[in-house]
Motif scaffolding. Structure first.
Motif, mmCIF file in Angstrom:
data_model
loop_
_atom_site.group_PDB
_atom_site.id
_atom_site.type_symbol
_atom_site.label_atom_id
_atom_site.label_comp_id
_atom_site.label_asym_id
_atom_site.label_seq_id
_atom_site.Cartn_x
_atom_site.Cartn_y
_atom_site.Cartn_z
ATOM 1 N N GLY A 16 0.800 -1.212 0.000
ATOM 2 C CA GLY A 16 0.000 0.000 0.000
ATOM 3 C C GLY A 16 0.837 1.268 0.000
ATOM 4 N N SER A 17 0.146 2.394 0.078
ATOM 5 C CA SER A 17 0.796 3.705 0.034
ATOM 6 C C SER A 17 0.303 4.587 1.173
ATOM 7 N N ARG A 19 0.976 8.931 2.595
ATOM 8 C CA ARG A 19 1.653 10.213 2.422
ATOM 9 C C ARG A 19 1.736 10.896 3.780
ATOM 10 N N ARG A 66 10.944 3.773 -3.966
ATOM 11 C CA ARG A 66 9.616 3.558 -3.353
ATOM 12 C C ARG A 66 9.096 4.813 -2.672
ATOM 13 N N PHE A 67 9.984 5.586 -2.059
ATOM 14 C CA PHE A 67 9.599 6.786 -1.319
ATOM 15 C C PHE A 67 10.040 8.027 -2.094
ATOM 16 N N THR A 68 9.252 9.085 -1.969
ATOM 17 C CA THR A 68 9.591 10.366 -2.582
ATOM 18 C C THR A 68 9.398 11.487 -1.575
ATOM 19 N N GLN A 81 6.008 10.728 0.347
ATOM 20 C CA GLN A 81 5.119 9.796 -0.328
ATOM 21 C C GLN A 81 5.756 8.422 -0.275
ATOM 22 N N ASN A 83 5.326 4.492 -1.238
ATOM 23 C CA ASN A 83 4.648 3.493 -2.059
ATOM 24 C C ASN A 83 5.274 2.120 -1.842
ATOM 25 N N SER A 84 4.564 1.105 -2.267
ATOM 26 C CA SER A 84 5.061 -0.279 -2.153
ATOM 27 C C SER A 84 5.581 -0.563 -0.754
#
Length: 121
Positions: A16-17, A19, A66-68, A81, A83-84
């Motif tokens: 999942g994700s 933020r 995966r992360f931003t 953010q 993700n995964s």
């Protein structure tokens, strides 16, 4: 008085994700580097990602791709953010920021209170 307040932590399933947000407020003149760290139970706090005022970023190898990390300088806010997500991403996530307060010539590192991220099915 300068304050960092994080939000966005939650329980999420693997893959999942989420933020995360962290807003700085108070008597701020300027903010240099902002970042995210995390601390899992029984482990030391570790770097996740950082971003300079100019937008240069740095990531831990474990989250690259995966992360931003991003920031909105007008809002004095940094985002992460994610993700995964994996179970090993479970931790308390802390933001920090190098801030110079108004009427001060010094820059200090401030920390938020932390937000829990749990990745589990």
């Amino acid at each position: 008085q300068v304050q960092l307040v994080e939000s966005g932590g939650a329980l999420v399933q693997p893959g999942g994700s989420l933020r995360l947000s962290c807003a700085a407020s108070g008597n701020i003149f300027s903010i240099n580097t902002m970042g995210w760290y995390r601390q899992a139970p029984g482990k030391q706090r570790e770097l996740v990602a950082t971003i300079t005022s100019g937008g240069s970023t740095n990531y831990a190898d474990s989250v690259k791709g995966r992360f931003t990390i991003s920031r909105d300088n007008a809002l004095n806010t940094v985002y992460l953010q994610m993700n995964s997500l994996k179970p090993e991403d479970t931790a308390v996530y802390y933001c920090n920021a190098d801030i110079r307060a108004r009427l001060s010539t010094n820059t200090y590192r401030y920390w938020g209170q932390g937000t829990q991220v749990t990745v589990s099915s």
